[in-house]
Design an enzyme around this catalytic site. Sequence first.
Site, PDB file in Angstrom:
ATOM      1  N   MET A  30      76.167  30.339  51.781  1.00  0.00           N
ATOM      2  CA  MET A  30      76.748  29.273  52.604  1.00  0.00           C
ATOM      3  C   MET A  30      77.924  28.632  51.863  1.00  0.00           C
ATOM      4  O   MET A  30      78.401  27.559  52.256  1.00  0.00           O
ATOM      5  CB  MET A  30      75.687  28.225  52.943  1.00  0.00           C
ATOM      6  CG  MET A  30      74.552  28.816  53.774  1.00  0.00           C
ATOM      7  SD  MET A  30      73.644  27.598  54.717  1.00  0.00           S
ATOM      8  CE  MET A  30      72.982  26.586  53.406  1.00  0.00           C
ATOM      9  N   LEU A  33      80.320  27.728  46.080  1.00  0.00           N
ATOM     10  CA  LEU A  33      79.700  28.663  45.131  1.00  0.00           C
ATOM     11  C   LEU A  33      79.462  28.043  43.759  1.00  0.00           C
ATOM     12  O   LEU A  33      80.212  27.178  43.311  1.00  0.00           O
ATOM     13  CB  LEU A  33      80.588  29.903  44.981  1.00  0.00           C
ATOM     14  CG  LEU A  33      80.872  30.677  46.278  1.00  0.00           C
ATOM     15  CD1 LEU A  33      81.756  31.894  45.993  1.00  0.00           C
ATOM     16  CD2 LEU A  33      79.578  31.127  46.957  1.00  0.00           C
ATOM     17  N   HIS A  34      78.412  28.513  43.118  1.00  0.00           N
ATOM     18  CA  HIS A  34      78.081  28.102  41.754  1.00  0.00           C
ATOM     19  C   HIS A  34      77.533  29.330  41.026  1.00  0.00           C
ATOM     20  O   HIS A  34      77.495  30.432  41.602  1.00  0.00           O
ATOM     21  CB  HIS A  34      77.086  26.938  41.766  1.00  0.00           C
ATOM     22  CG  HIS A  34      75.861  27.203  42.595  1.00  0.00           C
ATOM     23  ND1 HIS A  34      74.905  28.141  42.243  1.00  0.00           N
ATOM     24  CD2 HIS A  34      75.452  26.692  43.775  1.00  0.00           C
ATOM     25  CE1 HIS A  34      73.959  28.165  43.152  1.00  0.00           C
ATOM     26  NE2 HIS A  34      74.269  27.305  44.113  1.00  0.00           N
ATOM     27  N   GLY A  36      74.670  30.370  40.377  1.00  0.00           N
ATOM     28  CA  GLY A  36      73.575  31.081  41.042  1.00  0.00           C
ATOM     29  C   GLY A  36      74.122  32.176  41.946  1.00  0.00           C
ATOM     30  O   GLY A  36      73.699  33.338  41.881  1.00  0.00           O
ATOM     31  N   HIS A  37      75.104  31.805  42.777  1.00  0.00           N
ATOM     32  CA  HIS A  37      75.727  32.799  43.666  1.00  0.00           C
ATOM     33  C   HIS A  37      76.428  33.888  42.855  1.00  0.00           C
ATOM     34  O   HIS A  37      76.363  35.072  43.190  1.00  0.00           O
ATOM     35  CB  HIS A  37      76.780  32.140  44.566  1.00  0.00           C
ATOM     36  CG  HIS A  37      76.265  31.043  45.444  1.00  0.00           C
ATOM     37  ND1 HIS A  37      76.605  29.725  45.257  1.00  0.00           N
ATOM     38  CD2 HIS A  37      75.443  31.069  46.529  1.00  0.00           C
ATOM     39  CE1 HIS A  37      76.036  28.979  46.191  1.00  0.00           C
ATOM     40  NE2 HIS A  37      75.308  29.767  46.966  1.00  0.00           N
ATOM     41  N   GLN A  61      70.253  27.233  61.289  1.00  0.00           N
ATOM     42  CA  GLN A  61      69.152  27.011  60.344  1.00  0.00           C
ATOM     43  C   GLN A  61      69.026  25.561  59.884  1.00  0.00           C
ATOM     44  O   GLN A  61      68.232  25.259  58.999  1.00  0.00           O
ATOM     45  CB  GLN A  61      69.278  27.959  59.151  1.00  0.00           C
ATOM     46  CG  GLN A  61      70.432  27.672  58.211  1.00  0.00           C
ATOM     47  CD  GLN A  61      70.640  28.802  57.219  1.00  0.00           C
ATOM     48  OE1 GLN A  61      70.970  29.927  57.581  1.00  0.00           O
ATOM     49  NE2 GLN A  61      70.416  28.515  55.943  1.00  0.00           N
ATOM     50  N   MET A 148      65.780  33.976  43.986  1.00  0.00           N
ATOM     51  CA  MET A 148      64.389  33.507  43.997  1.00  0.00           C
ATOM     52  C   MET A 148      64.299  31.979  44.029  1.00  0.00           C
ATOM     53  O   MET A 148      63.225  31.435  44.218  1.00  0.00           O
ATOM     54  CB  MET A 148      63.638  34.045  42.769  1.00  0.00           C
ATOM     55  CG  MET A 148      63.214  35.487  42.923  1.00  0.00           C
ATOM     56  SD  MET A 148      62.098  35.739  44.321  1.00  0.00           S
ATOM     57  CE  MET A 148      60.582  35.030  43.662  1.00  0.00           C
ATOM     58  N   GLN A 153      62.426  32.327  51.386  1.00  0.00           N
ATOM     59  CA  GLN A 153      63.446  33.096  52.106  1.00  0.00           C
ATOM     60  C   GLN A 153      63.369  34.574  51.710  1.00  0.00           C
ATOM     61  O   GLN A 153      63.467  35.460  52.570  1.00  0.00           O
ATOM     62  CB  GLN A 153      64.831  32.527  51.795  1.00  0.00           C
ATOM     63  CG  GLN A 153      65.977  33.294  52.398  1.00  0.00           C
ATOM     64  CD  GLN A 153      67.288  32.528  52.287  1.00  0.00           C
ATOM     65  OE1 GLN A 153      67.661  31.795  53.176  1.00  0.00           O
ATOM     66  NE2 GLN A 153      67.986  32.708  51.171  1.00  0.00           N
ATOM     67  N   VAL A 176      69.113  30.739  38.579  1.00  0.00           N
ATOM     68  CA  VAL A 176      70.018  30.299  37.512  1.00  0.00           C
ATOM     69  C   VAL A 176      69.911  28.775  37.423  1.00  0.00           C
ATOM     70  O   VAL A 176      69.937  28.085  38.439  1.00  0.00           O
ATOM     71  CB  VAL A 176      71.472  30.715  37.820  1.00  0.00           C
ATOM     72  CG1 VAL A 176      72.421  30.194  36.743  1.00  0.00           C
ATOM     73  CG2 VAL A 176      71.572  32.229  37.941  1.00  0.00           C
TER      74      VAL A 176
END
Length: 285
Positions: A30, A33-34, A36-37, A61, A148, A153, A176
């Site tokens: 979505m 970004l950080h 994790g992405h 959602q 995760m 999800q 992350v």
Amino acid sequence: MIIIRKILDMQKMIKEYRQKGMSIGFVPTMGFLHEGHISLMNSARPQNDIVVASIFVNPLQFGPNEDFDSYPRDIVRDEKMASDAQVDILFYPDVNEMYNSAMSTTVVVNERVNVLCGKSRPGHFDGVATVLTKLFNIVNPDNVYFGMKDAQQVAVVDGLIKDFNFPINLVPIKTVREANGLAKSSRNVRLTKLEKQQAPYLYKSLQLAKERIKLGEKDPHTIIALITDYIDTHTDGNIDYVELYSYPKLTALSKISGNIIIAIAVKFTEVRLIDNITMEVCKEE
Ligand code: AMP
């Protein structure tokens, strides 16, 4: 990196890659970004000829009182980050492109949704499954990458892929975190200064629980009470849920054993944070 905003352009380009026998890795996001992405993109890069990332804040959602409008967005920064992560194609459709007429068909998730975020965000996973069904048909990937951090999800997407026979391999990627343990999230920017100091206690509570289980605690209620008490003591957040289930089935356990997930959601002033840990607990002889 190519930026594509239209579904037909995306499908045409993917068809050409497929005709050349190239593999496609896909990272749906979505945006905002950080790391994790980026970790999902970094995992996809060596495993696929072409890496596609999507940025789409999916209205389906979000519940009526949730943060769709205020969800953080910064496409200029996102483009640079995705390009630096060697993404080949950034798919960035607008809401009209994805839902240009009222949907006559949507996906309903039947299992694993009466717990955790499925329970506290009714309809959320139907929206996720619907948009992913569209995105999977648009991008036609071989491999999809999910974090995760959103373990429920991952479990729901696993069901979607199997139930609808998508020829797609699901790759879960570990969460992350900041150095202080806080799981990276686009929503972290909406924590107040004080909440930013308190938020790392979410992960600390999960680690405390993990230690207790390693020491032999078998009662889910004791663990849930321990976490609840710890979060209440160390933060001003309101607990939405603290739950412990088998993973990935997300069934209730009378005794802690096998593959489990401990998951929490806590509401701060402007943002609701989620976190979880999964672990394998030896079955007693
Ligand atoms: P979102 O943009 O929040 O929908 O997230 C897009 C993808 O990135 C999902 O598969 C998330 O689970 C994943 N993701 C989000 N935060 C993290 C994180 N801290 N570590 C790993 N993956 C993450």
